[in-house]
Design an enzyme around this catalytic site. Sequence first.
Site, PDB file in Angstrom:
ATOM      1  N   GLY A 147       0.829  -1.202   0.000  1.00 40.56           N
ATOM      2  CA  GLY A 147       0.000   0.000   0.000  1.00 40.56           C
ATOM      3  C   GLY A 147       0.861   1.249   0.000  1.00 40.56           C
ATOM      4  O   GLY A 147       0.799   2.051  -0.902  1.00 40.56           O
ATOM      5  N   ARG A 168      10.500  -1.246  21.655  1.00 41.14           N
ATOM      6  CA  ARG A 168      10.553  -2.694  21.621  1.00 41.14           C
ATOM      7  C   ARG A 168      10.329  -3.188  20.191  1.00 41.14           C
ATOM      8  O   ARG A 168       9.393  -2.748  19.512  1.00 41.14           O
ATOM      9  CB  ARG A 168       9.471  -3.288  22.527  1.00 41.14           C
ATOM     10  CG  ARG A 168       9.610  -4.814  22.678  1.00 41.14           C
ATOM     11  CD  ARG A 168       8.362  -5.473  23.275  1.00 41.14           C
ATOM     12  NE  ARG A 168       7.929  -4.894  24.540  1.00 41.14           N
ATOM     13  CZ  ARG A 168       8.493  -5.174  25.728  1.00 41.14           C
ATOM     14  NH1 ARG A 168       9.496  -6.015  25.810  1.00 41.14           N
ATOM     15  NH2 ARG A 168       8.043  -4.599  26.816  1.00 41.14           N
ATOM     16  N   GLY A 176       6.859   3.000  15.959  1.00 44.15           N
ATOM     17  CA  GLY A 176       6.611   2.610  14.570  1.00 44.15           C
ATOM     18  C   GLY A 176       7.902   2.428  13.788  1.00 44.15           C
ATOM     19  O   GLY A 176       8.866   3.165  13.987  1.00 44.15           O
ATOM     20  N   GLU A 196       8.081   3.367   8.534  1.00 47.85           N
ATOM     21  CA  GLU A 196       8.508   4.530   7.759  1.00 47.85           C
ATOM     22  C   GLU A 196       9.850   5.084   8.203  1.00 47.85           C
ATOM     23  O   GLU A 196      10.399   5.977   7.572  1.00 47.85           O
ATOM     24  CB  GLU A 196       7.430   5.618   7.854  1.00 47.85           C
ATOM     25  CG  GLU A 196       6.110   5.106   7.302  1.00 47.85           C
ATOM     26  CD  GLU A 196       4.925   6.026   7.548  1.00 47.85           C
ATOM     27  OE1 GLU A 196       4.143   6.226   6.633  1.00 47.85           O
ATOM     28  OE2 GLU A 196       4.785   6.525   8.679  1.00 47.85           O
TER      29      GLU A 196
END
Lengths: 737, 216, 326
Positions: free
Chosen positions: A246, A620, A694, A697
Amino acid sequence: MDMNAPIGQNALDDPKSIVGKPLDRIDGRLKVTGAARYAYEFAQETTTTYGYVVEAAIGKGRIRSIDTRAAERSPGVVLILTHRNTPGQGTGSHHEAHPVLTDANVNYYGQPAAFVVAETFEQARAAAYLVRVDYERVAGKYALESNLKYAGSPPAQEGQPHPDSAVGDFTGAFASAPVQLDVTYTTPLQSHAMMEPHASMAVWEGDKLTLHTANQMLSQGQEAVARTLKMPVENVRLISPFIGGGFGGKLWVNADAILAAIAARQLNRPVKTALTRQQIFHVTTHRSDTVQRIRLGTDRDGRIVAIGHDVFSGNLPSEQSFETAAMQTRTLYVGANRLTRHRLVPLDIPIASSMRAPGEAVGMLALECAMDELAAKLNLDPIDLRIRNEPTEDPEKHIPYSSRHLIACLQEGAKRFGWDKRNPKPGQVADGRWLVGMGVAAASRGNPLRTSKANVRLDPDGILTAKMAMTDIGTGTYTIMTQIAAEMLGLPPDRIRMELGDTRFPEAAGSGGSFGAASAGSALFDACETLRAKLAGAAGMDPKAARFADGNIEAGGRSKRLTDLVGNAGMEADGEIGPGTTLKDFSQQSYGAHFAEVAVDMDTGEIRLRRMLGVFTAGRILNEKTARSQAIGGMVFGIGAALEEGLNLDPRFGHFVNHDLAEYHVPVHADVPVIDAVFLPELDTKSNPLKSKGIGELGISGAGAALANAIYNACGARVRDYPITLDKVLTVLPVQA
Amino acid sequence: MDNDDRRVRVTRRTVLESGTATAALMLTGFPEVALSAEPLSDKAVAPVAVDLQINGQSHTLHLDPRTTLLDALREHLALTGSKKGCDHGQCGACTVLLDGRRINSCLTLAVMHDGQSITTIEGLADGATLHPLQAAFIAHDGCQCGYCTSGQICSAAGMLGESRAGMPSYVTADLAEARPELTDAEIRERMSGNICRCAAYPNIVAAIREAAGTPT
Amino acid sequence: MKAFTYERAETITRAAAAAVKPGTKFIAGGTNLLDLMKLQVETPSQLVDINRLPLDKIEDTSDGGLRIGATVRNSDLAADPRVRRRYGVLSRALLSGASAQLRNKATTGGNLLQRTRCYYFYDVTKPCNKREPGSGCAALGGFNRIHAVLGTSELCIATHPSDMAVAMRALDANVETLDAEGKARSIPIADFHRFPARTPQIETMLKPGEIVTAVTLPPPPPGTQIYRKVRDRASYAFALVSVAAIVDAAGGRIRSARLAFGGLASKPWRVAQAEERLAGASADAEAFDGAANAVLDGARGYGHNDFKVPLARRTLRAVLTEATRA
């Protein structure tokens, strides 16, 4: 739960935890055998029809007339939708679904002008070429750089960062800074170019719609479809267990889904459609090009006193989203005087939207090269320059970082990569006919958290079933969720059934913006916590003291089989996470450092990456194998951004000329030599219950800049216009011997 | 930006330019592309019978001659493991083995392969036992979204066959060498017809390297 | 893709006869034809499948050359031991083109006949004199980074995209054909592709129904063979500039040189004067520059492709340096 306080010790902190282990991708077998099914591949009835989009072939204007007679007579054609016979749609949340075929206006090149449905794909495609559209063109604004004078401030949006920020007196401080750098970088239009084309299959049963569709955020998509088709949300079901990539291109509901749904309702037959590769570039979204001016003023020791970043990007006049390229400039380095501004230029080209690391991906191509230029100007090592400008708190918000180990990443990377062997003077190292150089850049990406829900049920057969309307777009969601559930309940991974990709399951954040794992994973964690408490209650144990292992619950020397506690119906629990005050109280980013070695052919200017290393900290790590893969994937996007990718706009037509994969170049195997990604240990207690950040990216953020800086080091060419193709370095190459 | 100014300009242009070829010429520099004077409706196509041996099984299909081998597999035989990424031979997701050789199934017509033998991703495993390439792709995490994976694996299977037969590549230093060594650089060049946008490339190369040493 | 009738040819003469019918196209590999048919750039009403004709052999010729059947696959030709040993420039050129999957399908004849990659040619909503005579050339004032700098006309600036044909041009190959009446002829590759001039839609010397049956290579000329392809990514990309060179040199002196270029022109480019300047010259910068001047005489860029002129010069210099080293 909402994330309002740092997280203390929890079940995932067990050193033997399966969370973090390099478990093989649990959907790997389905994928390597071709059994994983994507939107276009669901079992179909013989009644299924095929849709094919006809794109508008002008940039701006209107459809004067549209002649569908020949197409209607073409064999197999069962329906042709145009603006004349397409029902009105709701506009609802505009950014999530765009109504189609609403009127005769053409707002951008490639906007759907008609939708041809036939018994077979071959028939639909042939008939689509028989649709005659007569246009009335009007002049449009297409190219960003020639329309900067129309730039305006995008409206500030609730919950989104403000387009402007200012601290101190940037103008005065920059003007009086002993060392000044004032440079402008440009980045091109880019395309997600995921491998699976946007595809949907719509099936109606009465007033209920089932849409198999390639979509990253199903819960949001469900609402967008419902609003667009003016129907109750509960009558819309989106299914998407597997998505062929995506990168932001499938965040929203695209035309394929709405067209298929409308046509299927009119026909009372299933309709499936996929955009052709050529259509994807115009019909769906792209990343805007940018013009970015960076100003850095330092004292004589290289300490930044003034930092400024002005960004121009473009979008349709009806769109408000802009490329948030200066966001990391607000937080990455020190400086008492700061100024960032985002300006939006209304353009009549297809919709610009999020593509992998919106903002950072292109913003750091500029910022991290400017830092390299500054280091050269100051005669400092680029790593040293960054160490001198390491802040102790967020320099704009004056709040602490949730966790930040940028310097550790730079130093560890330097050691592993052999940075000390770099000759700081450009153009000095040759290997045969190649000039060789090294470059470094920082990586930094914001760490968001979104509302997400989950449901878990432990059945008497010992299977734990978890359900979320979450997606796995290749990120490894199935696998890491399995690990979280397995650890929380003390079950082996093969006892976990992870059900994702269906809006019948609890609403989830979806995959995007690096928030997927943290949000959905925390919701699952929360559901598992509740289930643990219920199980402890059933066992008559103190939930705080209970340990879950090998299918048992233990406390106070007692042990019980979980399957003995759940009864005949099984035991269920719900979980939820929401962002809270820790997002406001702490500046949250993941960090890293990219190192690249490139070679520039001294005859032809061909640029080839030789090796690359990324060292990251992202809280983590939930699965070290899939995390590494994802980080490398981001880095390779960076290779593409640095060297290859760019849509070429033809301002006469308002279209992208290179709208296929032969001419929109993304990296191939041969472009990607030795490359590795390493994560340093970190736990972020302010981010979410998993203490993760995250990673989807982070890998792209700054990656291309490391290559650009390496190119400068190799041959002395400082190219400020991406992508850095050979024609842009030809003029600085040495005279041939 | 001055919205009003823009609206006025657009309106004037619309009036000035509507309805004439000259108008288009002013905007793009070209006359409108004449729509070719082809017959108005497409002719009906008689289906053509074709026998295909797919994964060892014989199939007789009656196909519109326009049907590509890829669409025959996906739409007529429900063998959806072969993927359509670009439909123009620009990505490799549709790679299958035709009489043992790797090809893009999107760029060939099914009717051209009457009587020929095709192996798809669904035919690589031996029952429940994965092909060594499939097992190695799992172990080395050679896939992310999975959409290019079937093509990568079929392509790798074909590539290993080519390599064993002594086929050189563009990066083979000495073309006259009978059996060029399959280095990582060779694998990368030979696999460059299979794009992976998730960029599992290093893992794919590692998987192929491992499987190359496994007899099949 | 428009509907067509499909016919499988059993003999060469039958194929040629069938193809006289207007709207007929031969299909072999199909890698370029189907690509274009899906976009309705090509709209044949009949396809004649020539894959099962006995044109798939590579044979030695009596003069020490090779005769390559028209349906020999690019990969098989590249891998043929005779080609690898004696015509390295051809093997390397083939291996530089497209991908392994495409080379396994694409044929010798089809590669010669492949059509330009001009973006505007590929897009039926845009003007293109090659696709639709008289509609204009959108590339001239458009985005033309990949376009030609030599042999162009005011109607068309498209390049010929083949690598194989560039090597064949350096090797003085001949294209053998059979026409609908069963008459064979042999066309020197120099004449096979036409300049766009006033008729960019006519790309080769072939008459309707005339079928390419083989390409013959004369015995390999003496010297070092090099194919150098310069492109935007490391693989799976068309040439910005390519050079096929066969240079016979010793002791710092050049005996003979053959140079053909891809990516620069509407057809594989070769300039006799450049080779004449090199023959007998000492292998030095002056001679190399002289050759480059002759090759690029009359070259003009159209904006985005201006860089091809200095790039071609530098690439040629590098190739000649490599070929005359030692």
